[in-house]
Enzyme design. Structure first.
Site, PDB file in Angstrom:
ATOM      1  N   CYS A 258      44.141 -56.099 -19.743  1.00  0.00           N
ATOM      2  CA  CYS A 258      44.610 -56.855 -20.901  1.00  0.00           C
ATOM      3  C   CYS A 258      44.294 -56.101 -22.183  1.00  0.00           C
ATOM      4  O   CYS A 258      43.426 -55.220 -22.214  1.00  0.00           O
ATOM      5  CB  CYS A 258      43.976 -58.242 -20.927  1.00  0.00           C
ATOM      6  SG  CYS A 258      42.196 -58.227 -21.156  1.00  0.00           S
TER       7      CYS A 258
ATOM      8  N   CYS B 262      -9.258  40.960 -52.477  1.00  0.00           N
ATOM      9  CA  CYS B 262     -10.291  40.843 -51.459  1.00  0.00           C
ATOM     10  C   CYS B 262     -10.786  39.410 -51.384  1.00  0.00           C
ATOM     11  O   CYS B 262     -10.277  38.515 -52.061  1.00  0.00           O
ATOM     12  CB  CYS B 262     -11.443  41.800 -51.766  1.00  0.00           C
ATOM     13  SG  CYS B 262     -12.299  41.429 -53.320  1.00  0.00           S
TER      14      CYS B 262
ATOM     15  N   CYS C 217      48.585 -43.798 -14.288  1.00  0.00           N
ATOM     16  CA  CYS C 217      47.914 -44.048 -13.024  1.00  0.00           C
ATOM     17  C   CYS C 217      48.265 -45.419 -12.443  1.00  0.00           C
ATOM     18  O   CYS C 217      47.982 -45.706 -11.281  1.00  0.00           O
ATOM     19  CB  CYS C 217      46.396 -43.930 -13.197  1.00  0.00           C
ATOM     20  SG  CYS C 217      45.702 -45.080 -14.388  1.00  0.00           S
TER      21      CYS C 217
ATOM     22  N   CYS D 115     -14.342  31.690 -59.722  1.00  0.00           N
ATOM     23  CA  CYS D 115     -13.640  30.533 -60.294  1.00  0.00           C
ATOM     24  C   CYS D 115     -13.427  30.747 -61.786  1.00  0.00           C
ATOM     25  O   CYS D 115     -14.370  31.073 -62.518  1.00  0.00           O
ATOM     26  CB  CYS D 115     -14.450  29.263 -60.023  1.00  0.00           C
ATOM     27  SG  CYS D 115     -13.676  27.764 -60.704  1.00  0.00           S
TER      28      CYS D 115
ATOM     29  N   CYS E 112     -17.264  23.629 -58.387  1.00  0.00           N
ATOM     30  CA  CYS E 112     -16.636  22.563 -59.193  1.00  0.00           C
ATOM     31  C   CYS E 112     -15.450  21.893 -58.511  1.00  0.00           C
ATOM     32  O   CYS E 112     -14.837  20.997 -59.092  1.00  0.00           O
ATOM     33  CB  CYS E 112     -16.198  23.119 -60.546  1.00  0.00           C
ATOM     34  SG  CYS E 112     -14.908  24.400 -60.430  1.00  0.00           S
TER      35      CYS E 112
ATOM     36  N   CYS F 234     -15.444  31.812 -46.025  1.00  0.00           N
ATOM     37  CA  CYS F 234     -16.430  30.787 -45.651  1.00  0.00           C
ATOM     38  C   CYS F 234     -16.832  29.896 -46.807  1.00  0.00           C
ATOM     39  O   CYS F 234     -17.623  28.950 -46.616  1.00  0.00           O
ATOM     40  CB  CYS F 234     -17.669  31.448 -45.066  1.00  0.00           C
ATOM     41  SG  CYS F 234     -18.575  32.496 -46.247  1.00  0.00           S
TER      42      CYS F 234
END
Length: 1060
Positions: free
Chosen positions: A357, A531, A352, A536, A521, A547
């Site tokens: 210095c 039927c 440029c 059980c 149970c 039912c």
């Protein structure tokens, strides 16, 4: 004799070599009769004298038995042991079987004797075999424990015997029943030197083809798509990039560096901007446009040549700066301190033209370097953006500051280069450069990279390229974060019993879905037949299955045994059962998700644990390499290559880490998708080869030859790269939803295939068709067709469905009866079917009918060809005058209605066509009139319809003369005009229908005045039509096709279609 033999046997068993030799040598008769291969029987485990002599290493007796008495060392005892087995066992192994205690005090002497006996046995030759060779001692014979003599010699630590056996081709890799090699046996008994010697011989054993495998592996390119770089490598890479760019642009090095820095060190990006506008590119980079170097300057530098004297000031100094010259002596003044610059001071030249210095330069540059702005130091002059060259900085600052500047410069080079990253590990000064292949790259390393590839700086520091965290390929960063978040949420360390809970939830859900609890149970009961009265088996409670109430409350009034009418109770039971099922499903789903997570997390942790164990091999690999080199150097004289061990460990760790992170990737894949199935197959394949390599490498003593380890390493590397490349490509395309199948014949067409702009337009079209107003006479016509069809009068009509010869007349007058096939076809007639209308429209488009009644030249029917419907549509010739036949949907519908009405009347009473009726003006259309008749049009119409039916249905179509012609016995040509005689009753009935026929003809002529439907012409229409139609097939079976073809053929002057 017997006493001598007994004493000799006891001496052999006790290992008293002196007494045994004395008895053997002192009695010649006993010596002559002794058979060294004879067994002492089952009490002595079928051992022979040679077995006992070998067990105690009796040198003189063994020599005599082998070379004088034809002893066979391959003779086996009850344990399948030969003389070599017992000889190599040593006193440690045979401690409980004889007087061997004194030998412990002299181990070297005992080993020496056994080595001598072994050498004698190995030199023995027996009978001649079939191949011309002589029988020799089998060093690889195995006993009941699958151990060879080398196993026992290695376990006893007899180095001399081991060396002799190895020289005589003893198998180093054979395993006993404990899966131990001779090396393992030596290591188990703490004979480390012997184990290391056997290990080196096993690893470096040469087999056929081993050298080819090692040479092939050495020639492979084992580079990775990344490269670890040191500071020196970074400087060299930067300098090479600058020099290459300067060479391409014909610019100084400083200019090339500034340009590269402004473009993030991307040379391709720089070249693109340079080719666009070089001057603007330099201006944005803070450098001047390079010019040809003047005389006295170097081509690749900005400093003046040492041979050229320095000028007093820069030639580009501005007039304002000239005023800074000293008025007394003409010296230049510093632009910072305003002091004169001595002529004896080394110049600091800038392009440029600004001069300062040297002291000011040094202070300015030191300040900039300390601030860390080493890569963008501009000229200190006001409003000057010229970069300071590196040569200026190096010539001004001190050496220490220069090193610091270079560090900042390299740091700026890496920070601004998107292809280079610093290693994130603390106090690691290395960097990594990643090479991403471009599209269509031919480099063998150009396989696709993942979104977040793992890289290594060269010191074993693996990290993710994107997030700079722990390496987690094949997962991307988002997936990895999701996995870590999932782990923190699930807390797997607290989910030890997830599998058991998941099984319990699944069992509970199954019980609720397939059983009911006992009302007393609560035991689960499953009903499979019978039927509703249940008992059980556990508590003997009787209850109703429906039912769940006590059976005493049920009777015939509640429905009996097979019904239950107690509505309120049943509803309550169903609601309770539904709630329990929903709760069980939620619980099961929750545990199912937990079990799925634990499945992937467990395998993730297993690979992580294996990685931690195998990571220790990196420290021991180098030691193992040195030990093998020292152990094997004595035989060959040159140290062998042992880098394959470290390579195998590195490859094992890379693949193990990928497998660890592959389970999080698989966890987030879509379940039951093709992508996941393919991914898991590849994952399993990679796991198999990885575990095989781990078994070969992760051992205290290697037991695998070098070429097998090399092959396993290469296979793992290949599978790993294929696995990552497949994941980078997406493994497999996403599963696409099933496309809706189009239905053609007898159904509906897709709106896009029919040419509609949108589904809404097609729906509107269908709505208009269904809700259009009926014309006068339509309801009467349909009613007469469907309800008032007369029954056949005689049995001769039953044969109306048979085909007649082509010469039979088709224009006979019709009576009031129809065959059974015609009645069925007319009864199933569907006038709302759009397929027949589409076929008519396509035929009219191909025919190119115009508004004027003049005939148009047309080719033979393309419907007779074998091309499909779309191809025939594309083949329609484009003319400058578009045909009128391309009618709208509404016009085509009205035309179809008129044709159908006209056809119904005409086909029942007389063989005429629409051209025989007067039009609105009272003029009649004659079939023989060339102005209104186009026979190719009619043939083209029916031919295209038949071709369309053939394309939509794989079955064929047969057109036969209609049953109306069956009543006549006369034969007429098909193409002749209709001249049948009509009875008086038929004439009267015809007159009654004349008004309706005229209305139909008028409607048809109004909507399509250019349409002619007449198969009869002077150009032999019978031959044309029959030839065109027979090309399309012979029969159909679809109901929709039968209705469409019959409705058209019924109206087509004497033709009909029936189902065969």
């Amino acid at each position: 004799m017997g006493n001598t033999a007994t004493k000799f046997r006891k001496a052999l068993i006790n290992g008293d070599e002196g007494l045994a030799c004395q008895l053997y040598e002192s009695n010649p008769q006993f010596k002559e009769a002794l058979e060294p291969n004879a067994s002492y029987g089952e009490p002595y485990q079928h051992n022979t004298p040679l077995h006992y002599a070998s067990r105690h290493a009796m040198t003189r007796l063994i020599r005599s038995f082998l070379f004088c008495k034809d002893g066979n060392p391959n003779k086996c005892n009850v344990h399948n042991e030969t003389a070599l087995h017992l000889l190599c066992m040593g006193p440690q192994i045979l401690l409980g079987e004889g007087a061997l205690q004194p030998r412990f005090s002299r181990p070297q002497e005992d080993q020496q004797k056994r080595a001598e006996c072994l050498q004698m046995i190995l030199q023995w030759t027996g009978a001649k075999l079939d191949q011309g060779e002589y029988e020799r001692a089998n060093v690889n014979a195995t006993d009941n424990k699958k151990s060879t003599c080398l196993h026992y010699a290695a376990a006893a630590g007899m180095k001399n015997c081991v060396e002799l056996l190895v020289k005589n081709a003893a198998d180093l890799f054979v395993e006993n029943e404990d899966r131990e090699t001779p090396c393992d046996c030596a290591e188990k008994q703490h004979h480390k030197d012997l184990a290391l010697s056997l290990e080196s011989q096993m690893v470096f054993s040469q087999v056929p083809g081993a050298q080819e495998i090692e040479a092939e592996y050495a020639a492979l390119d084992r580079r990775e798509p990344y490269e670890g770089l040191k500071l020196q490598d970074l400087r060299r890479l930067k300098d090479m990039l600058i020099v290459e760019t300067a060479d391409m642009l014909q610019a100084p090095l400083f200019t090339a560096e500034a340009l590269l820095r402004a473009h993030d060190w991307d040379r391709e990006k720089l070249l693109e901007d340079w080719m666009s506008n070089a001057e603007e590119c330099c201006q944005r980079s803070g450098v001047q446009m390079p010019t040809p170097p003047p005389s006295g300057y170097n081509a690749w530098d900005t400093l003046p040549s040492p041979r050229t004297p320095r000028t007093t000031r820069s030639s580009v100094t501005s007039p304002d700066e000239i005023s800074l010259l000293s008025p007394t002596d003409g010296l230049a003044l510093c632009g910072i301190c305003m002091s004169s610059i001595s002529v004896f001071e080394d110049p600091v030249d800038m392009s440029c033209g600004h001069e300062f210095c040297r002291a000011c330069w040094e202070g300015f540059l030191n300040l900039k370097i300390q601030e860390g702005e080493a890569h963008n130091i501009f000229c200190p002059a006001y409003d000057c953006f010229q970069l300071v060259p590196v040569e200026v900085i190096e010539s001004v600052v001190s050496r220490e500051m220069d090193k610091r500047y270079l560090q900042f410069d390299i740091k700026a080079f890496v920070d601004n280069n998107p292809a280079i990253h610093w290693c994130p590990v603390a106090r690691c000064e290395r960097a990594v450069r990643l090479t991403r292949p471009g599209p269509g790259a031919s480099d063998p390393l150009s396989f696709p990279l993942l979104k977040a590839p793992a890289v290594d700086c060269g010191k074993g520091h693996l990290f993710c390229w994107e997030c700079l965290g722990d390496a987690h390929e094949p997962c991307d960063c988002e997936t990895w974060k999701m996995w870590l978040q999932k782990v923190s949420e699930m807390k797997p360390e607290e989910l030890a019993g997830v599998s058991e809970a998941y099984e319990d939830a699944a069992n509970c859900l199954w019980l609720l879905s397939n059983s009911k609890p006992c009302a007393n149970c609560k035991s689960p009961i499953q009903k499979n037949e019978g039927c509703n009265h249940m008992q059980c088996a556990k508590c003997k409670y009787d209850f109703c299955w429906i039912c769940l109430e006590e059976w005493k409350k049920h009777s015939s009034s509640t429905g009996g045994y097979y019904r239950c009418t107690r509505y309120e109770v049943i509803q309550q039971v169903e609601e309770q059962s539904k709630e329990m099922t929903v709760e069980a499903e939620k619980k099961h789903k929750s545990f199912q998700e937990l079990d799925r997570f634990m499945h992937y997390y467990t395998r993730y942790k297993n690979h992580e644990h294996s990685y931690q164990l195998e990571e220790r091999l990196l420290k021991t690999a180098k030691e193992k390499m040195e030990q093998l080199s020292k152990a094997f150097i004595g035989r060959d004289g040159a140290p062998p290559d042992t880098t394959f061990i470290e390579d195998g460990v590195h490859e094992l760790l890379k693949t193990r880490r990928i497998l660890k992170c592959s389970y999080p990737y698989s966890f987030f894949l879509e379940p039951k998708s093709t992508k996941k199935e393919i991914f898991e197959l590849m994952q399993t394949d990679l796991e198999m080869v990885t575990e095989d390599l781990a078994q070969k490498v992760n051992r205290p003593y290697l037991r695998t030859p070098r070429h097998k380890i090399i092959s396993a390493t290469y296979l793992v590397q290949q599978k790993r790269r294929e696995f990552l490349a497949s994941v980078a490509r997406g493994v497999a395309p996403n599963d696409s939803p099933e496309a809706p199948r189009r239905s053609f014949a007898g159904g509906t067409w897709d709106w896009e295939y029919l040419g509609f702009a949108s589904p809404e337009e097609y729906s509107e079209f269908q709505y208009r068709r269904r809700h259009r107003q009926r014309r006068r006479g339509d309801l009467l016509r349909l009613h007469s067709l469907r309800s008032n069809t007369p029954e056949p009068h005689d049995s001769s009509d039953a044969t109306a469905g048979t085909a007649l010869p082509e010469t039979q007349h088709m224009n006979e007058p019709l009576n009031d009866t129809h065959t059974h096939s015609e009645i069925c076809a007319l009864g199933s007639l569907d006038e709302d079917d759009p397929n027949i209308l589409l076929a008519i429209q396509l035929s009219l488009q191909e025919s190119g009918l115009a508004l004027d009644p003049e005939p148009q030249d047309s080719d033979a029917s393309v419907g007779a060809s074998g091309s499909s419907l779309p191809s025939r549509l594309d083949s329609v010739p484009q003319t400058s005058d578009p045909p009128r036949a391309s009618m709208s949907s509404s016009e085509l519908l009205e035309l179809g209605d008129s044709l159908m009405r006209l056809g119904d009347i005409s086909s029942r009473y007389t063989p005429f066509n629409i051209n025989s009726y007067p039009d609105a003006l009272g003029t009649a259309f004659s079939p023989s009139d060339p102005d209104c008749l186009d026979p190719s049009t009619n043939a083209n119409l029916l031919g295209n319809i038949m071709a369309w039916f053939h394309d939509m249905n794989p079955q064929s179509i047969a057109l036969i003369p209609s049953s109306a012609s069956d009543a006549g016995n006369e034969t007429h040509a098909l193409g002749e005009p209709a001249k049948a005689e009509q009875t008086e009753a038929e004439s009267a009935e015809m007159e009654s229908k004349e008004g309706e026929v005229s209305e139909c003809v008028e409607d048809a002529k109004t909507e399509a005045s250019d349409l002619t439907v007449c198969p009869e012409s002077s150009a032999d229409p019978q031959h044309q039509i029959v030839e065109k139609l027979t090309l399309r097939g012979h029969k159909i079976s679809s109901g929709g096709l039968r209705r469409n073809v019959f409705s058209l053929g019924r109206r087509w002057k004497g033709f009909s279609c029936i189902t065969k």
